[in-house]
Design a protein around this motif. Structure first.
Motif, PDB file in Angstrom:
ATOM      1  N   LEU A  68       0.813  -1.210   0.000  1.00  0.00           N
ATOM      2  CA  LEU A  68       0.000   0.000   0.000  1.00  0.00           C
ATOM      3  C   LEU A  68       0.851   1.267   0.000  1.00  0.00           C
ATOM      4  O   LEU A  68       0.530   2.241  -0.690  1.00  0.00           O
ATOM      5  CB  LEU A  68      -0.946   0.005   1.204  1.00  0.00           C
ATOM      6  CG  LEU A  68      -2.015  -1.090   1.257  1.00  0.00           C
ATOM      7  CD1 LEU A  68      -2.942  -0.857   2.432  1.00  0.00           C
ATOM      8  CD2 LEU A  68      -2.811  -1.140  -0.037  1.00  0.00           C
ATOM      9  N   HIS A  72       0.858   4.052  -2.990  1.00  0.00           N
ATOM     10  CA  HIS A  72       0.552   5.464  -2.776  1.00  0.00           C
ATOM     11  C   HIS A  72       1.665   6.351  -3.328  1.00  0.00           C
ATOM     12  O   HIS A  72       1.407   7.400  -3.935  1.00  0.00           O
ATOM     13  CB  HIS A  72       0.336   5.738  -1.295  1.00  0.00           C
ATOM     14  CG  HIS A  72      -0.261   7.079  -1.009  1.00  0.00           C
ATOM     15  ND1 HIS A  72       0.493   8.228  -0.949  1.00  0.00           N
ATOM     16  CD2 HIS A  72      -1.544   7.461  -0.804  1.00  0.00           C
ATOM     17  CE1 HIS A  72      -0.297   9.250  -0.713  1.00  0.00           C
ATOM     18  NE2 HIS A  72      -1.534   8.824  -0.607  1.00  0.00           N
ATOM     19  N   THR A 109      -3.138  10.006   2.508  1.00  0.00           N
ATOM     20  CA  THR A 109      -3.282   8.573   2.816  1.00  0.00           C
ATOM     21  C   THR A 109      -4.106   7.801   1.796  1.00  0.00           C
ATOM     22  O   THR A 109      -4.065   6.579   1.777  1.00  0.00           O
ATOM     23  CB  THR A 109      -3.940   8.388   4.195  1.00  0.00           C
ATOM     24  OG1 THR A 109      -5.215   9.056   4.201  1.00  0.00           O
ATOM     25  CG2 THR A 109      -3.062   8.971   5.298  1.00  0.00           C
ATOM     26  N   LYS A 110      -4.846   8.501   0.968  1.00  0.00           N
ATOM     27  CA  LYS A 110      -5.762   7.820   0.046  1.00  0.00           C
ATOM     28  C   LYS A 110      -5.556   8.239  -1.409  1.00  0.00           C
ATOM     29  O   LYS A 110      -5.098   9.350  -1.699  1.00  0.00           O
ATOM     30  CB  LYS A 110      -7.223   8.103   0.439  1.00  0.00           C
ATOM     31  CG  LYS A 110      -7.668   7.500   1.769  1.00  0.00           C
ATOM     32  CD  LYS A 110      -7.811   5.989   1.672  1.00  0.00           C
ATOM     33  CE  LYS A 110      -8.362   5.398   2.972  1.00  0.00           C
ATOM     34  NZ  LYS A 110      -9.796   5.649   3.144  1.00  0.00           N
ATOM     35  N   ASP A 135     -14.651  -4.565  -0.434  1.00  0.00           N
ATOM     36  CA  ASP A 135     -14.177  -4.820   0.933  1.00  0.00           C
ATOM     37  C   ASP A 135     -14.773  -6.137   1.426  1.00  0.00           C
ATOM     38  O   ASP A 135     -15.982  -6.212   1.691  1.00  0.00           O
ATOM     39  CB  ASP A 135     -14.603  -3.689   1.876  1.00  0.00           C
ATOM     40  CG  ASP A 135     -13.775  -2.424   1.697  1.00  0.00           C
ATOM     41  OD1 ASP A 135     -12.885  -2.419   0.829  1.00  0.00           O
ATOM     42  OD2 ASP A 135     -14.032  -1.443   2.411  1.00  0.00           O
ATOM     43  N   ASP A 137     -13.925  -9.743   3.971  1.00  0.00           N
ATOM     44  CA  ASP A 137     -13.061 -10.437   4.934  1.00  0.00           C
ATOM     45  C   ASP A 137     -13.751 -11.739   5.332  1.00  0.00           C
ATOM     46  O   ASP A 137     -14.682 -11.757   6.131  1.00  0.00           O
ATOM     47  CB  ASP A 137     -12.811  -9.563   6.159  1.00  0.00           C
ATOM     48  CG  ASP A 137     -11.733 -10.151   7.076  1.00  0.00           C
ATOM     49  OD1 ASP A 137     -11.240 -11.256   6.766  1.00  0.00           O
ATOM     50  OD2 ASP A 137     -11.408  -9.514   8.087  1.00  0.00           O
ATOM     51  N   LYS A 144      -9.468 -12.155   1.862  1.00  0.00           N
ATOM     52  CA  LYS A 144      -9.429 -10.864   2.520  1.00  0.00           C
ATOM     53  C   LYS A 144      -8.987  -9.804   1.518  1.00  0.00           C
ATOM     54  O   LYS A 144      -7.908  -9.887   0.939  1.00  0.00           O
ATOM     55  CB  LYS A 144      -8.483 -10.876   3.721  1.00  0.00           C
ATOM     56  CG  LYS A 144      -8.513  -9.575   4.522  1.00  0.00           C
ATOM     57  CD  LYS A 144      -7.704  -9.677   5.808  1.00  0.00           C
ATOM     58  CE  LYS A 144      -7.824  -8.393   6.623  1.00  0.00           C
ATOM     59  NZ  LYS A 144      -7.089  -8.480   7.901  1.00  0.00           N
ATOM     60  N   LYS A 146      -9.517  -5.424   1.023  1.00  0.00           N
ATOM     61  CA  LYS A 146     -10.117  -4.179   1.500  1.00  0.00           C
ATOM     62  C   LYS A 146      -9.609  -3.028   0.648  1.00  0.00           C
ATOM     63  O   LYS A 146      -8.597  -2.399   0.942  1.00  0.00           O
ATOM     64  CB  LYS A 146      -9.826  -3.949   2.978  1.00  0.00           C
ATOM     65  CG  LYS A 146     -10.746  -2.898   3.589  1.00  0.00           C
ATOM     66  CD  LYS A 146     -10.732  -2.929   5.105  1.00  0.00           C
ATOM     67  CE  LYS A 146     -11.780  -1.949   5.653  1.00  0.00           C
ATOM     68  NZ  LYS A 146     -11.795  -1.931   7.128  1.00  0.00           N
ATOM     69  N   GLU A 147     -10.338  -2.767  -0.430  1.00  0.00           N
ATOM     70  CA  GLU A 147      -9.953  -1.718  -1.361  1.00  0.00           C
ATOM     71  C   GLU A 147      -9.941  -0.348  -0.681  1.00  0.00           C
ATOM     72  O   GLU A 147      -9.147   0.534  -1.034  1.00  0.00           O
ATOM     73  CB  GLU A 147     -10.918  -1.711  -2.554  1.00  0.00           C
ATOM     74  CG  GLU A 147     -10.456  -0.891  -3.734  1.00  0.00           C
ATOM     75  CD  GLU A 147     -11.352  -1.042  -4.946  1.00  0.00           C
ATOM     76  OE1 GLU A 147     -11.017  -0.462  -5.993  1.00  0.00           O
ATOM     77  OE2 GLU A 147     -12.391  -1.737  -4.860  1.00  0.00           O
ATOM     78  N   SER A 148     -10.809  -0.181   0.327  1.00  0.00           N
ATOM     79  CA  SER A 148     -10.908   1.120   0.997  1.00  0.00           C
ATOM     80  C   SER A 148      -9.694   1.457   1.839  1.00  0.00           C
ATOM     81  O   SER A 148      -9.557   2.587   2.312  1.00  0.00           O
ATOM     82  CB  SER A 148     -12.172   1.165   1.863  1.00  0.00           C
ATOM     83  OG  SER A 148     -12.121   0.180   2.869  1.00  0.00           O
ATOM     84  N   ASN A 149      -8.784   0.499   2.053  1.00  0.00           N
ATOM     85  CA  ASN A 149      -7.538   0.820   2.754  1.00  0.00           C
ATOM     86  C   ASN A 149      -6.707   1.837   1.982  1.00  0.00           C
ATOM     87  O   ASN A 149      -5.958   2.618   2.572  1.00  0.00           O
ATOM     88  CB  ASN A 149      -6.707  -0.446   2.972  1.00  0.00           C
ATOM     89  CG  ASN A 149      -7.212  -1.288   4.127  1.00  0.00           C
ATOM     90  OD1 ASN A 149      -7.928  -0.791   4.987  1.00  0.00           O
ATOM     91  ND2 ASN A 149      -6.847  -2.564   4.132  1.00  0.00           N
ATOM     92  N   LEU A 150      -6.852   1.802   0.667  1.00  0.00           N
ATOM     93  CA  LEU A 150      -6.057   2.686  -0.187  1.00  0.00           C
ATOM     94  C   LEU A 150      -6.908   3.682  -0.955  1.00  0.00           C
ATOM     95  O   LEU A 150      -6.481   4.807  -1.210  1.00  0.00           O
ATOM     96  CB  LEU A 150      -5.237   1.858  -1.176  1.00  0.00           C
ATOM     97  CG  LEU A 150      -4.332   2.626  -2.157  1.00  0.00           C
ATOM     98  CD1 LEU A 150      -3.221   3.342  -1.395  1.00  0.00           C
ATOM     99  CD2 LEU A 150      -3.730   1.680  -3.189  1.00  0.00           C
TER     100      LEU A 150
END
Length: 449
Positions: A68, A72, A109-110, A135, A137, A144, A146-150
């Motif tokens: 990640l 970024h 962060t995103k 997303d 899990d 697992k 989670k696209e929203s992490n990035l």
């Protein structure tokens, strides 16, 4: 003759008119942006030599990086060197490009997963930020993600972009699982919906084709899905099988699981004919459930041979100069003044109070648009907008309709005389206009919609 020239000749023999030819590319992106770009540049150049007018690239076409932090750091703005390179390429080849999924810098962060369309002049014609993020899990299945992490989710379904091949509605990958979005794009006027993807290999065999065919059938749009394929890393693999589906739900072109591209023709007459013979937009029950689209105005294709019931008579397709999901605007057979036109709901309802809230909203948004257009065409700043709501008000056609009449100083000695003329319209000595006269007026007005 070179292979590509032979390809062009073969394509022309197969597809005929090359102005509607598209190319759908399939790649295996890695974490090397320059390498990925050079691969895409070669595909685009070769597709252009084969006659393609628009080329579609998949999601994450710039890079795929599992870390990640590194991902970024690798991201760019839309003014960065990568999009600039694609803009230069589009301009030099005079070709439209769909950059299906680009990691756009958004915050510290995103990022945003951004679908960018570049026109044949090398300019950004539209952009869309992916709104549905994957997303999941499931420890029991060792899944697992989670696209929203990035990625920061978008918050808007953008209106279709008008391109050389038709009106293209923009979506990205996981969006295909949400039919509401597809219907909203169709309501906004899309002829084509595109889902650039990096679809997981595990679910590809089960869901990829059936989802895309379903989106085509329910919207009566072409569906174009350019895809990532193969292994990107030790734990990331994409399904591939980029495809094009026609509005009937037939897969008309498809890649296998190797990098490359496939050509396909886009026939907008098929879209229009299907929507005339199976008018889903007219049959949707917006009095029971809401429209998916929230944009204020959109015009649908019109066939000159279509006829729409208007009370006890019919309005012929060539009279209609604008049609929306719920309303129509058309030229008048008997005018009290030049430029006198009518706007009515598609559903045959006698009075204004018989219309649903959605029908009323759609009707008056169209009235507003027509009023502005009539003012422009007839060079006037005044109009009479009249509803004869019921028999005692002079209504002779039992189908609620609104008269829009351009006004100029001195057209009536007494302004109120226009209402007397409207009330006696059926008995008026005004000559009925010919079909050709009404058709030619509609052709002029259509240009404003």
């Amino acid at each position: 003759m070179t292979i590509l020239k032979r390809c062009y000749s073969i394509c022309k023999n197969i597809f005929g008119d090359m102005d509607n030819l598209i190319a759908v590319c399939q790649v295996t992106s890695c974490n090397d942006k320059e390498k990925n770009f050079q691969i895409c540049k070669t595909l685009i150049t070769n597709a252009h030599k084969c006659g393609a007018k628009m080329v579609f690239l998949p999601e994450s076409v710039d890079y795929i990086e599992e870390d990640l932090k590194k991902s970024h750091e690798m991201a760019e703005s839309l003014n960065g060197p990568l999009i600039s390179s694609y803009k230069d390429l589009a301009k030099s080849l005079k070709i439209w490009l769909s950059i299906g999924g680009f990691h756009e810098k958004f915050s510290d962060t995103k990022l945003r997963n951004t679908h960018v369309v570049i026109n044949n002049e090398g300019e950004i014609a539209s952009k869309y930020h992916k709104i549905h993020l994957y997303d999941v899990d499931l420890p029991s299945k060792n899944i697992k993600a989670k696209e929203s992490n990035l990625i920061e989710a978008g918050n808007e379904i953008v209106s279709p972009v008008k391109t050389s091949i038709g009106n293209v509605g923009l979506a990205i990958c996981y969006d295909m699982r949400f039919p509401q979005m597809a219907v909203a794009l169709a309501e906004k006027g899309a002829d084509i919906i595109t889902y650039p993807s990096a679809f997981f290999f595990g679910t590809g065999a089960y869901h990829w084709e059936v989802l895309l065919r379903s989106r085509a059938i329910e919207t009566q749009c072409y569906v174009i899905a350019s895809a990532q394929t193969g292994s990107h890393s030790s734990n990331r693999k994409s399904w591939g099988h980029s495809l094009v589906v026609d509005p009937l739900g037939t897969v008309i072109a498809q890649c296998s699981d190797e990098p490359g591209f496939v050509l396909a023709p886009i026939d907008l007459s098929l879209v229009n004919n299907l929507r005339q013979t199976m008018p889903l937009n007219q049959h949707r029950r917006y009095d029971i459930y809401p429209k998916m689209s929230t944009n204020s105005f959109y015009s649908l294709p019109i066939s000159d041979t279509n006829e729409i019931k208007f009370g006890s008579v019919v309005v012929k397709g060539f009279q209609i100069f604008c049609q929306t999901a719920l309303s129509m605007a058309f030229t008048n057979i008997k005018c009290v003044l030049p430029g006198h036109v009518l706007v009515a709901p598609l559903r045959c309802a006698e009075k204004l109070s018989d219309l649903s809230n959605e029908e009323i909203k759609d009707l008056f948004l169209l009235v507003q648009k027509v009023e502005k257009t009539i003012g422009t065409v007839h060079d006037t700043k005044s109009t009479s907008i009249v509803i004869q709501n019921g028999k005692d008000a002079g209504q002779t056609i039992k189908h609620v309709h609104i008269h829009i009449i351009p006004r100029k100083s001195g057209d009536y000695l007494d302004n109120d005389d226009i209402y007397r003329d409207l009330q006696n319209e059926k008995k008026s000595s005004n000559v009925k206009r010919s079909d050709e006269d009404m058709k030619q007026e509609a052709i002029v007005l259509k240009k404003y919609f």
